[in-house]
Design an enzyme around this catalytic site. Structure first.
Site, PDB file in Angstrom:
ATOM      1  N   HIS A 473       0.820  -1.213   0.000  1.00  0.00           N
ATOM      2  CA  HIS A 473       0.000   0.000   0.000  1.00  0.00           C
ATOM      3  C   HIS A 473       0.851   1.260   0.000  1.00  0.00           C
ATOM      4  O   HIS A 473       0.499   2.260  -0.634  1.00  0.00           O
ATOM      5  CB  HIS A 473      -0.964  -0.007   1.175  1.00  0.00           C
ATOM      6  CG  HIS A 473      -2.151  -0.878   0.918  1.00  0.00           C
ATOM      7  ND1 HIS A 473      -3.019  -0.629  -0.113  1.00  0.00           N
ATOM      8  CD2 HIS A 473      -2.584  -2.003   1.505  1.00  0.00           C
ATOM      9  CE1 HIS A 473      -3.943  -1.560  -0.142  1.00  0.00           C
ATOM     10  NE2 HIS A 473      -3.705  -2.414   0.838  1.00  0.00           N
ATOM     11  N   ARG A 580     -10.621   2.419  -4.256  1.00  0.00           N
ATOM     12  CA  ARG A 580     -10.382   1.293  -3.333  1.00  0.00           C
ATOM     13  C   ARG A 580     -10.984   1.649  -1.981  1.00  0.00           C
ATOM     14  O   ARG A 580     -10.346   2.316  -1.168  1.00  0.00           O
ATOM     15  CB  ARG A 580      -8.885   1.047  -3.171  1.00  0.00           C
ATOM     16  CG  ARG A 580      -8.193   0.430  -4.379  1.00  0.00           C
ATOM     17  CD  ARG A 580      -6.730   0.183  -4.067  1.00  0.00           C
ATOM     18  NE  ARG A 580      -6.106  -0.771  -4.959  1.00  0.00           N
ATOM     19  CZ  ARG A 580      -5.322  -0.440  -5.989  1.00  0.00           C
ATOM     20  NH1 ARG A 580      -5.087   0.818  -6.250  1.00  0.00           N
ATOM     21  NH2 ARG A 580      -4.773  -1.381  -6.746  1.00  0.00           N
ATOM     22  N   ARG A 616     -15.232   0.437  -5.964  1.00  0.00           N
ATOM     23  CA  ARG A 616     -15.127  -1.006  -5.720  1.00  0.00           C
ATOM     24  C   ARG A 616     -15.589  -1.290  -4.305  1.00  0.00           C
ATOM     25  O   ARG A 616     -15.142  -0.631  -3.359  1.00  0.00           O
ATOM     26  CB  ARG A 616     -13.684  -1.459  -5.895  1.00  0.00           C
ATOM     27  CG  ARG A 616     -13.508  -2.928  -5.557  1.00  0.00           C
ATOM     28  CD  ARG A 616     -12.131  -3.418  -5.847  1.00  0.00           C
ATOM     29  NE  ARG A 616     -11.178  -2.987  -4.834  1.00  0.00           N
ATOM     30  CZ  ARG A 616      -9.875  -3.230  -4.927  1.00  0.00           C
ATOM     31  NH1 ARG A 616      -9.391  -3.869  -5.968  1.00  0.00           N
ATOM     32  NH2 ARG A 616      -9.059  -2.821  -3.982  1.00  0.00           N
ATOM     33  N   GLU A 716     -10.210 -10.872 -11.884  1.00  0.00           N
ATOM     34  CA  GLU A 716      -8.939 -11.081 -11.180  1.00  0.00           C
ATOM     35  C   GLU A 716      -8.646 -12.560 -10.969  1.00  0.00           C
ATOM     36  O   GLU A 716      -7.569 -12.932 -10.525  1.00  0.00           O
ATOM     37  CB  GLU A 716      -8.972 -10.436  -9.789  1.00  0.00           C
ATOM     38  CG  GLU A 716      -9.518  -9.053  -9.751  1.00  0.00           C
ATOM     39  CD  GLU A 716      -9.437  -8.431  -8.374  1.00  0.00           C
ATOM     40  OE1 GLU A 716      -8.388  -7.865  -8.066  1.00  0.00           O
ATOM     41  OE2 GLU A 716     -10.424  -8.503  -7.619  1.00  0.00           O
ATOM     42  N   ASN A 739      -3.041  -7.067 -10.971  1.00  0.00           N
ATOM     43  CA  ASN A 739      -2.168  -7.427  -9.831  1.00  0.00           C
ATOM     44  C   ASN A 739      -2.549  -8.814  -9.317  1.00  0.00           C
ATOM     45  O   ASN A 739      -1.705  -9.675  -9.095  1.00  0.00           O
ATOM     46  CB  ASN A 739      -2.304  -6.424  -8.678  1.00  0.00           C
ATOM     47  CG  ASN A 739      -2.107  -4.991  -9.119  1.00  0.00           C
ATOM     48  OD1 ASN A 739      -1.516  -4.750 -10.151  1.00  0.00           O
ATOM     49  ND2 ASN A 739      -2.603  -4.058  -8.339  1.00  0.00           N
ATOM     50  N   ASP A 740      -3.856  -8.994  -9.112  1.00  0.00           N
ATOM     51  CA  ASP A 740      -4.299 -10.298  -8.611  1.00  0.00           C
ATOM     52  C   ASP A 740      -4.358 -11.339  -9.720  1.00  0.00           C
ATOM     53  O   ASP A 740      -4.002 -12.498  -9.504  1.00  0.00           O
ATOM     54  CB  ASP A 740      -5.683 -10.161  -7.957  1.00  0.00           C
ATOM     55  CG  ASP A 740      -5.554  -9.723  -6.515  1.00  0.00           C
ATOM     56  OD1 ASP A 740      -4.676 -10.249  -5.812  1.00  0.00           O
ATOM     57  OD2 ASP A 740      -6.317  -8.832  -6.087  1.00  0.00           O
ATOM     58  N   ARG A 750       1.744 -12.251  -4.907  1.00  0.00           N
ATOM     59  CA  ARG A 750       2.130 -10.929  -5.400  1.00  0.00           C
ATOM     60  C   ARG A 750       3.063 -10.188  -4.437  1.00  0.00           C
ATOM     61  O   ARG A 750       3.713  -9.229  -4.824  1.00  0.00           O
ATOM     62  CB  ARG A 750       0.882 -10.075  -5.690  1.00  0.00           C
ATOM     63  CG  ARG A 750       0.081  -9.730  -4.476  1.00  0.00           C
ATOM     64  CD  ARG A 750      -1.293  -9.170  -4.825  1.00  0.00           C
ATOM     65  NE  ARG A 750      -1.357  -7.717  -4.751  1.00  0.00           N
ATOM     66  CZ  ARG A 750      -2.464  -7.006  -4.940  1.00  0.00           C
ATOM     67  NH1 ARG A 750      -3.600  -7.607  -5.255  1.00  0.00           N
ATOM     68  NH2 ARG A 750      -2.451  -5.703  -4.845  1.00  0.00           N
ATOM     69  N   CYS A 787      -7.490  -1.935 -14.351  1.00  0.00           N
ATOM     70  CA  CYS A 787      -7.230  -1.027 -13.229  1.00  0.00           C
ATOM     71  C   CYS A 787      -6.062  -1.528 -12.379  1.00  0.00           C
ATOM     72  O   CYS A 787      -5.738  -0.925 -11.372  1.00  0.00           O
ATOM     73  CB  CYS A 787      -8.478  -0.834 -12.377  1.00  0.00           C
ATOM     74  SG  CYS A 787      -9.045  -2.336 -11.601  1.00  0.00           S
TER      75      CYS A 787
HETATM   76  C1  PEP Z   1      -5.689  -5.712  -8.866  1.00  0.00           C
HETATM   77  O1  PEP Z   1      -5.712  -6.802  -8.252  1.00  0.00           O
HETATM   78  O2  PEP Z   1      -5.105  -5.536  -9.945  1.00  0.00           O
HETATM   79  C2  PEP Z   1      -6.387  -4.564  -8.283  1.00  0.00           C
HETATM   80  C3  PEP Z   1      -6.531  -3.441  -8.958  1.00  0.00           C
HETATM   81  O3  PEP Z   1      -6.848  -4.702  -7.020  1.00  0.00           O
HETATM   82  P1  PEP Z   1      -5.901  -4.596  -5.704  1.00  0.00           P
HETATM   83  O4  PEP Z   1      -4.515  -4.276  -6.149  1.00  0.00           O
HETATM   84  O5  PEP Z   1      -6.491  -3.542  -4.857  1.00  0.00           O
HETATM   85  O6  PEP Z   1      -6.048  -5.978  -5.145  1.00  0.00           O
HETATM   86 MG    MG Z   2      -7.146  -7.097  -6.663  1.00  0.00          MG
END
Ligand code: PEP
Ligand code: MG
Length: 854
Positions: A473, A580, A616, A716, A739-740, A750, A787
């Site tokens: 974060h 978020r 979200r 995701e 990301n996920d 990750r 995103c």
């Molecule tokens: C992602 O997983 O790409 C995403 C945007 O959500 P977060 O990073 O908040 O899990």
């Molecule tokens: Mg995510």
């Protein structure tokens, strides 16, 4: 609730104790008495079967505390444990507490819902108030055998007052002595044993079960100390200590001396020899490498950020001590969860040794001499939880401050760190930010969302952290603030001092400490070029992003608060593609209510001045634990595959309904869309939409105004890609969370640096998933966005144009550059590039292709 059993030789005495306890707790605590024996002629005695039955009677799943009077009561209780099924016996704690005072203290605390450890500890310290009232003349409690591991003894007493027991005298072998880490290892080693163990240095005696107490003895290497143990397994406990001492209490054995041994005051923090060696390298001006967390270059003076620990701004006294104890325990639990999570991430990212500091902080948190003392202050003096905690930590920190040994005094910083963490959770107030005299490069162990919120972006020109990675974060927030950052540099950073010159490249993860003039000049020249490029991009940021051959790609912002929304707009965001909302739920001890959420959504949407905002719904679990929402984070073996995202919200209907109602109400005033995270299959989308309908119906029934919400989902999970055609029928849009998606497609955590090359969203396996999602979405006529972090990577944007994404959502500062890149794209050329990328074998090859190689 914790159950309590009283084992006493006399049924009459047991009955009297029951009456007394029930009167104090209004009968709220499950309490059973095993008193006397079944012999009318000789009724005085104890019976193991009665004890067993009593335990079964009060066992509700939260454990049972057993208090005893004398002699055979202990034996009967121990035999009862043997008779019980192991799963029940493992939840029973035998207490050495004084029967009357211990029972009252335990019953009162148990009635607040406290856990077994806390109740046992409360019973154990029940004589403290009486001792205090009787004054210094009263002798300290004799060291009775403690039947539970938390039996920490009260503070230092003359060794002559100690009872005889098993003893182990040894010379402390490690040069730096019993500093915090060895102290933590001693406490941990004693964990499995019931014996009461004390550590004697000269005429001072402390509990060997308290990190804090051991550290205050300031035992140095080469000194002779004695461990004294009393209780059934005393000899075994001492053998464990002996083995630990033979292993230098876990410190690395001494390297052959190169010269004079440093004095303790010069010794490295925590006595970590490896750290000292790295520190020497750091100051040599060579390059160090961490995770590239936020792009940009900078050179400046280093300032360490250590959260301040100031007196809380609350009324010092409270009306209801029981509530205050519950609040304190909730904050302690939340702090523990945070530390467990930090430890887990650090083990994954940097290794077990680097993570030890968090385990040590956890032991400080669990230390009965700290938490117990705070509870005692609340009960005895009716102090508010914040005040009691602040005073106890301040006293403990002051004790360390007075110690002559330099390295022991470092423990003051640990104490304050732990203290500030709990205080922040109690007050809900973020730590006070660093006081910066001018533009500075901020160094920190780690930066949580609340720490980041305290930063002044105009003075923080760079960030380097010991822990964390590119998707932590802190990294995400640094990117959204446009501050160059490198994360996870490891212990090497500890060697950097205040005022050292630090240069960093947040795009590569390179860090130089006191760089040579040539290196410094080169970094400064690249920094100037980067700043000039940023200015130029900002100048064209407001215009739309349209490719050279006329296709518009919408560029939106990822935000975590309304403050980010304002910054996003300045950078040319056409709306918000990802709000978020979990940031609203972090760093506190209870969830935000409907009105608070409504205000947050309306404020963020208002800042976007009529542009669309995609919110979200709560996405917690996995790497985003929220301690007060139990059910995950600590209990799951594999939280990333557990109750995350929409799965969690569907389980927690009231919590979810509050958010859905707030969103529907906010939509009455501003154009909002909602999207659900971590959807794996159509059943979850249907269930979430049904709850949205239900929320709408409740608002209708109350005559509360609400608006339209388009419903989309995040893609995701690989299952969602496979079923994208089905999901597209019920979703108004897709937004791909790369990301996920990357971590689930590649089966690579990750947050784990050792598999970072796999969990890379540029991997062709992930890109093919993106392609399939876009195809399914477009076949159903719905737009598809990205995103995840990939969407804001300027190198990747031509590829994403080639994959026909309709929208890209990214942190605000990345927007101007992204728009420039889109304007330079030709869709036909980009489509070819995408095909070539998807034919490659790994992410590194794709990166080379994007960088102009083949
Ligand atoms: C992602 O997983 O790409 C995403 C945007 O959500 P977060 O990073 O908040 O899990
Ligand atoms: Mg995510």
């Amino acid at each position: 609730m914790v159950g309590i059993v009283v084992v006493t030789h006399s049924a009459v005495l047991g009955q009297g104790l029951r009456e007394l306890a029930e009167q104090m707790t209004q009968g709220r605590v499950p309490l059973a008495v095993a008193g006397g024996i079944d012999d009318p002629d000789h009724p005085i005695g104890t019976d193991p079967v009665r004890v067993m039955t009593a335990i079964e009677e009060v066992q509700q799943g939260d454990g049972v505390l057993v208090l005893m009077d004398l002699g055979s009561a202990l034996m009967s209780a121990e035999t009862a444990l043997d008779l019980l099924p192991p799963e029940v016996a493992s939840q029973v704690r035998l207490s050495a507490a004084p029967l009357v005072e211990g029972l009252m203290a335990a019953a009162v605390l148990a009635s607040t819902g406290a856990d077994l450890g806390a109740v046992a500890e409360e019973a154990q310290s029940a004589l403290a108030a009486k001792r205090e009232l009787l004054g210094a003349a009263a002798p300290a409690a004799p060291a009775m055998p403690s039947a539970h591991p938390e039996g920490a003894r009260d503070s230092t007493v003359p060794s002559s007052a100690m009872p005889a027991g098993e003893e182990l005298t040894l010379v402390v072998p490690n040069r730096l002595g019993l500093h915090a880490r060895p102290a933590a290892r001693i406490v941990t080693a004693l964990g499995p044993f019931a014996a009461d163990v004390q550590l004697v240095r000269g005429d001072r005696v402390v509990s060997a079960r308290s990190v804090n107490r051991i550290a205050t003895l300031a035992v140095r290497g080469g000194e002779t100390v004695t461990f004294r143990a009393v209780g059934g397994d005393a000899a075994l406990a001492l053998r464990a200590i002996e083995a630990l001492a033979a292993a230098h209490f876990g410190d690395a054995p001494e390297a052959p001396s190169k010269g004079e041994a440093p004095s303790p005051a010069e010794a490295p923090k925590d006595g970590d020899m490896a750290e000292a060696a790295v520190s020497a390298d750091v100051q040599g001006g060579g390059v160090l490498r961490g995770a590239a967390a936020s792009p940009g270059l900078t050179v400046g003076n280093a300032v360490w950020y250590r959260p301040a620990f100031d007196a809380p701004d609350v009324a010092p006294l409270a009306d209801d001590p029981a509530t205050e104890v519950t609040r304190l325990d909730a904050a302690l639990g939340a702090a523990r969860t945070e530390l467990v999570e930090l430890e887990r991430r650090t083990v994954a990212a940097a290794g077990r040794k680097e993570a030890e500091i968090f385990a040590m902080h956890r032991l400080l948190l669990d230390d009965v001499t700290i938490a117990g003392a705070a509870r005692q202050r609340i009960m005895d003096r009716r102090e508010a939880a914040e005040s009691a905690w602040y005073e106890v930590i301040s006293d403990a920190a002051a004790t360390f401050r007075q110690l002559p040994e330099g390295y022991m005094r470092e423990r003051e910083a640990d104490m304050v760190d732990v203290g500030a963490r709990v205080l922040r959770l109690l007050t809900g107030v973020a730590a006070v930010g660093p006081r910066l005299g001018g533009p500075s490069v901020l160094l920190a162990t780690d930066l949580g969302p609340s720490d980041m919120a305290t930063l002044d972006p105009s003075l923080v020109i760079g960030i380097v952290t010991v822990q964390g990675g590119a998707t932590s974060h802190a990294a995400i927030l640094a990117r959204s603030l446009g501050i160059p950052a490198v994360a996870g540099l490891g212990p090497a950073l500890q060697g950097v001092g205040e005022g050292d010159i630090v240069a960093l490249d947040g795009g590569t993860g390179d860090v130089w400490v006191n760089p040579a003039p040539g290196v410094r000049a080169a970094v400064e020249a690249r920094r100037d070029a980067w700043l000039a490029g940023r200015e130029a991009a900002l100048a064209g940021a407001a215009a739309p992003a349209v490719t050279a051959d006329g296709r518009a790609v919408h560029i939106l912002a990822n935000i975590g608060s309304s403050a980010d929304a304002g910054a996003a707009l300045k950078n040319g965001a056409e709306g918000v593609g990802l709000f978020r909302t979990e940031f609203l739920f972090l760093d506190r001890t209870s969830p935000p209510g409907e009105e608070e959420q409504l205000t947050a959504y309306v404020t963020a949407a208002a800042a976007m001045q009529g542009r669309p905002v995609v919110v979200r719904t709560l996405d917690i679990g996995g790497d985003k634990p929220v301690s007060y929402l139990e059910g995950f984070a600590t209990g799951e073996d594999n939280p990333f595959l557990g109750l995350r995202g929409i799965r969690f919200c569907l389980e927690r209907k009231p919590l979810f309904m509050t958010q859905l109602r707030a969103l529907l109400r906010a939509a009455a005033v501003h154009p909002l869309k909602v999207m659900f995270p971590m959807v794996a299959h159509p059943g979850e989308l249907a269930a979430a939409k049904a709850l949205l309908d239900e929320a709408r119906a409740t608002l209708d029934a109350e005559g509360m105004p609400h608006g339209q919400l388009d419903v989309g989902i995040m893609i995701e999970v690989p299952a969602a890609v496979a079923l994208a055609d089905q999901l597209a029928r019920d979703a108004a849009f897709f937004s791909i969370g790369t990301n996920d998606l990357a971590q689930y497609v590649m089966a690579a955590d990750r947050g784990n640096a050792s598999v970072a090359a796999l969990s890379d969203a540029l991997h062709p396996a992930v890109l093919r998933m993106v392609r399939d999602t876009v195809r399914a979405g477009h076949a159903a006529g719905i737009p598809v966005a990205i995103c995840g972090e990939l969407g804001g990577n300027p190198e990747a944007i031509p590829l994403l144009v080639g994959l026909e994404l309709d929208e890209l959502s990214m942190n605000g500062p990345a927007i101007p550059r992204a728009k420039e890149v889109v304007r330079g794209c030709d869709t036909g050329t980009c489509a070819v590039l995408a095909d070539r990328a998807m034919a490659l074998p790994d992410a590194a090859a794709v990166r080379r292709l994007l960088q102009g190689g083949s």
